[in-house]
Design a protein around this motif. Structure first.
Motif, PDB file in Angstrom:
ATOM      1  N   SER A  31       0.813  -0.869   0.268  1.00 33.23           N
ATOM      2  CA  SER A  31      -0.121   0.044   0.256  1.00 33.23           C
ATOM      3  C   SER A  31       0.767   1.450  -0.184  1.00 33.23           C
ATOM      4  O   SER A  31       0.501   2.249  -0.364  1.00 33.23           O
ATOM      5  CB  SER A  31      -1.035   0.309   0.989  1.00 33.23           C
ATOM      6  OG  SER A  31       0.121   0.031   2.510  1.00 33.23           O
ATOM      7  N   ALA A  34       3.761   2.048  -4.521  1.00 33.30           N
ATOM      8  CA  ALA A  34       2.259   1.623  -5.964  1.00 33.30           C
ATOM      9  C   ALA A  34       3.641   1.059  -6.919  1.00 33.30           C
ATOM     10  O   ALA A  34       3.978   1.467  -8.332  1.00 33.30           O
ATOM     11  CB  ALA A  34       2.036   2.967  -6.271  1.00 33.30           C
ATOM     12  N   ARG A 122      -1.932   7.067   5.705  1.00 32.47           N
ATOM     13  CA  ARG A 122      -2.840   7.478   4.194  1.00 32.47           C
ATOM     14  C   ARG A 122      -4.310   7.954   4.218  1.00 32.47           C
ATOM     15  O   ARG A 122      -4.713   8.165   2.941  1.00 32.47           O
ATOM     16  CB  ARG A 122      -3.249   5.443   4.802  1.00 32.47           C
ATOM     17  CG  ARG A 122      -2.511   4.479   4.394  1.00 32.47           C
ATOM     18  CD  ARG A 122      -3.046   2.726   4.722  1.00 32.47           C
ATOM     19  NE  ARG A 122      -2.311   1.833   4.432  1.00 32.47           N
ATOM     20  CZ  ARG A 122      -2.909   0.791   5.449  1.00 32.47           C
ATOM     21  NH1 ARG A 122      -3.966   0.414   5.736  1.00 32.47           N
ATOM     22  NH2 ARG A 122      -2.155  -0.785   4.538  1.00 32.47           N
ATOM     23  N   ASN A 125      -3.883   9.930   1.106  1.00 27.75           N
ATOM     24  CA  ASN A 125      -3.170   9.294   0.665  1.00 27.75           C
ATOM     25  C   ASN A 125      -4.617   9.670  -0.942  1.00 27.75           C
ATOM     26  O   ASN A 125      -5.315   8.527  -1.007  1.00 27.75           O
ATOM     27  CB  ASN A 125      -2.450   7.956   0.555  1.00 27.75           C
ATOM     28  CG  ASN A 125      -2.026   7.598  -1.211  1.00 27.75           C
ATOM     29  OD1 ASN A 125      -2.102   7.717  -1.728  1.00 27.75           O
ATOM     30  ND2 ASN A 125      -1.752   5.858  -1.049  1.00 27.75           N
ATOM     31  N   CYS A 126      -4.354  10.235  -1.703  1.00 26.49           N
ATOM     32  CA  CYS A 126      -5.390  10.094  -2.261  1.00 26.49           C
ATOM     33  C   CYS A 126      -5.142  10.271  -3.492  1.00 26.49           C
ATOM     34  O   CYS A 126      -4.261  10.457  -4.323  1.00 26.49           O
ATOM     35  CB  CYS A 126      -6.260  12.346  -2.294  1.00 26.49           C
ATOM     36  SG  CYS A 126      -6.178  12.032  -0.369  1.00 26.49           S
ATOM     37  N   ARG A 127      -6.208  10.409  -4.900  1.00 24.10           N
ATOM     38  CA  ARG A 127      -6.265   9.411  -5.959  1.00 24.10           C
ATOM     39  C   ARG A 127      -7.676  10.035  -7.124  1.00 24.10           C
ATOM     40  O   ARG A 127      -8.118  10.164  -6.250  1.00 24.10           O
ATOM     41  CB  ARG A 127      -6.070   8.377  -6.399  1.00 24.10           C
ATOM     42  CG  ARG A 127      -6.002   7.528  -8.455  1.00 24.10           C
ATOM     43  CD  ARG A 127      -5.754   5.955  -8.429  1.00 24.10           C
ATOM     44  NE  ARG A 127      -5.367   6.508  -9.512  1.00 24.10           N
ATOM     45  CZ  ARG A 127      -5.512   4.663  -9.899  1.00 24.10           C
ATOM     46  NH1 ARG A 127      -5.862   3.474  -8.806  1.00 24.10           N
ATOM     47  NH2 ARG A 127      -5.033   4.082 -10.898  1.00 24.10           N
ATOM     48  N   SER A 133     -11.022  13.858  -6.316  1.00 25.88           N
ATOM     49  CA  SER A 133     -10.148  13.293  -5.646  1.00 25.88           C
ATOM     50  C   SER A 133     -10.337  12.775  -4.383  1.00 25.88           C
ATOM     51  O   SER A 133     -11.139  13.004  -3.889  1.00 25.88           O
ATOM     52  CB  SER A 133      -9.053  15.100  -4.828  1.00 25.88           C
ATOM     53  OG  SER A 133      -8.008  14.447  -3.799  1.00 25.88           O
ATOM     54  N   TYR A 134     -10.353  10.832  -4.311  1.00 28.55           N
ATOM     55  CA  TYR A 134     -10.513  10.558  -4.127  1.00 28.55           C
ATOM     56  C   TYR A 134      -9.821   9.827  -2.603  1.00 28.55           C
ATOM     57  O   TYR A 134      -8.582   9.137  -3.305  1.00 28.55           O
ATOM     58  CB  TYR A 134     -11.409   9.212  -4.515  1.00 28.55           C
ATOM     59  CG  TYR A 134     -12.872   9.473  -5.425  1.00 28.55           C
ATOM     60  CD1 TYR A 134     -13.986   9.437  -4.818  1.00 28.55           C
ATOM     61  CD2 TYR A 134     -12.742   9.442  -7.014  1.00 28.55           C
ATOM     62  CE1 TYR A 134     -15.069  10.104  -5.511  1.00 28.55           C
ATOM     63  CE2 TYR A 134     -13.839  10.399  -7.796  1.00 28.55           C
ATOM     64  CZ  TYR A 134     -14.923   9.750  -6.867  1.00 28.55           C
ATOM     65  OH  TYR A 134     -16.271  10.434  -7.856  1.00 28.55           O
ATOM     66  N   ARG A 136      -7.601   6.628  -1.274  1.00 24.11           N
ATOM     67  CA  ARG A 136      -7.241   5.151  -2.415  1.00 24.11           C
ATOM     68  C   ARG A 136      -7.358   4.130  -1.216  1.00 24.11           C
ATOM     69  O   ARG A 136      -7.852   2.747  -1.689  1.00 24.11           O
ATOM     70  CB  ARG A 136      -5.586   5.200  -2.315  1.00 24.11           C
ATOM     71  CG  ARG A 136      -5.371   5.720  -3.420  1.00 24.11           C
ATOM     72  CD  ARG A 136      -4.516   5.976  -3.629  1.00 24.11           C
ATOM     73  NE  ARG A 136      -4.000   4.833  -4.018  1.00 24.11           N
ATOM     74  CZ  ARG A 136      -2.911   4.125  -4.795  1.00 24.11           C
ATOM     75  NH1 ARG A 136      -1.623   4.608  -4.607  1.00 24.11           N
ATOM     76  NH2 ARG A 136      -2.729   2.500  -5.664  1.00 24.11           N
ATOM     77  N   GLU A 137      -7.588   4.148  -0.055  1.00 21.59           N
ATOM     78  CA  GLU A 137      -8.479   3.717   1.035  1.00 21.59           C
ATOM     79  C   GLU A 137      -9.701   3.213   0.829  1.00 21.59           C
ATOM     80  O   GLU A 137     -10.136   2.056   1.256  1.00 21.59           O
ATOM     81  CB  GLU A 137      -7.359   3.448   1.912  1.00 21.59           C
ATOM     82  CG  GLU A 137      -5.968   3.740   2.609  1.00 21.59           C
ATOM     83  CD  GLU A 137      -5.253   1.820   1.449  1.00 21.59           C
ATOM     84  OE1 GLU A 137      -6.110   0.804   2.708  1.00 21.59           O
ATOM     85  OE2 GLU A 137      -4.558   2.411   1.409  1.00 21.59           O
ATOM     86  N   TYR A 139     -13.564   4.488  -1.579  1.00 21.59           N
ATOM     87  CA  TYR A 139     -12.733   5.190  -2.452  1.00 21.59           C
ATOM     88  C   TYR A 139     -14.564   5.806  -2.090  1.00 21.59           C
ATOM     89  O   TYR A 139     -14.772   7.091  -3.370  1.00 21.59           O
ATOM     90  CB  TYR A 139     -12.571   4.647  -4.500  1.00 21.59           C
ATOM     91  CG  TYR A 139     -11.340   4.190  -4.325  1.00 21.59           C
ATOM     92  CD1 TYR A 139     -10.968   5.729  -5.418  1.00 21.59           C
ATOM     93  CD2 TYR A 139     -11.128   3.686  -4.784  1.00 21.59           C
ATOM     94  CE1 TYR A 139      -9.961   4.887  -5.643  1.00 21.59           C
ATOM     95  CE2 TYR A 139      -9.334   3.295  -4.815  1.00 21.59           C
ATOM     96  CZ  TYR A 139      -8.833   4.558  -5.562  1.00 21.59           C
ATOM     97  OH  TYR A 139      -7.974   4.150  -6.473  1.00 21.59           O
ATOM     98  N   CYS A 143     -11.580  13.504  -0.609  1.00 23.29           N
ATOM     99  CA  CYS A 143     -10.535  14.413  -0.306  1.00 23.29           C
ATOM    100  C   CYS A 143     -10.455  15.578   0.025  1.00 23.29           C
ATOM    101  O   CYS A 143      -9.796  16.080   0.152  1.00 23.29           O
ATOM    102  CB  CYS A 143      -9.006  13.299  -0.824  1.00 23.29           C
ATOM    103  SG  CYS A 143      -8.229  12.280  -0.968  1.00 23.29           S
TER     104      CYS A 143
END
Length: 201
Positions: A31, A34, A122, A125-127, A133-134, A136-137, A139, A143
């Protein structure tokens, strides 16, 4: 006989603490980094997934019994860990707990420290998916929302108080015994020997 049992337990828990700490960190690699890990490595670390809080809860399907989210796991794990730290600090001044309780709390803190610290990190930790923006852990978490901003504030405090704070607590508790730890002296006062045994269980 009692001394022998105490030494055996200390040896067993010491080795178990090292092994559990190692595998906890190994489990977190996937985690944190990546990277496309080999399938054989992923199968191996899946055996130790229970040592990582959030995936462990998903494996146990506890959400069917008690609804939870990443935020609730973050708040609960960091709060409990911080409370255990307060108990250790208070006990060092007031000696409220029996001598057998302190090593157990230290063992628990050592076991959960990597996972709790990782959960806090974590939170940041966004994506970005389709311009949004969500987390990652999870969705389902945006964010850019106010709730996530509050979670980031809590995570920042947890990193300072738990991730860094636990190291400071360990250092403060061991500092009075630094001479013995450096020289490995065999002649130690009975009170100091008892205190070191509690700290190193």
């Amino acid at each position: 006989m009692r001394i022998l049992v105490s030494r055996v337990l200390g040896l067993v828990f010491g080795k178990l603490k090292i092994a559990a700490g190692f595998y906890t960190v190994v489990v977190l690699f996937e985690s944190v980094y990546a990277l496309p890990f080999p399938a054989v490595y992923l199968r191996f670390i899946s055996l130790f997934r229970v040592l990582d809080f959030f995936p462990a809860l998903a494996m146990l399907k506890l959400n069917c019994v008690v609804p939870y989210s990443f935020y609730s796991v973050l708040h609960l794990s960091c709060t409990i860990t911080f409370c255990l730290m307060l108990v250790i600090v208070a006990n060092s001044f007031l000696a409220l707990l029996p001598s057998t309780a302190t090593p157990v709390i230290f063992f628990i803190l050592t076991m959960v420290y990597p996972s709790v610290s990782t959960i806090a990190f974590r939170t940041f930790n966004c994506r970005i998916v389709d311009g949004v923006s969500y987390l990652r852990e999870d969705y389902s978490k945006d964010c850019d929302s106010d709730s996530h901003a509050r979670a980031e504030q809590f995570a920042s405090a947890s990193i300072a108080l738990v991730s860094v704070g636990l190291i400071v607590v360990y250092a403060a508790l061991l500092w009075p015994h630094r001479a013995v730890l450096r020289t490995g002296a065999t002649v130690v006062k009975s009170g100091e020997r008892k205190r070191l045994a509690e700290l190193s269980f």
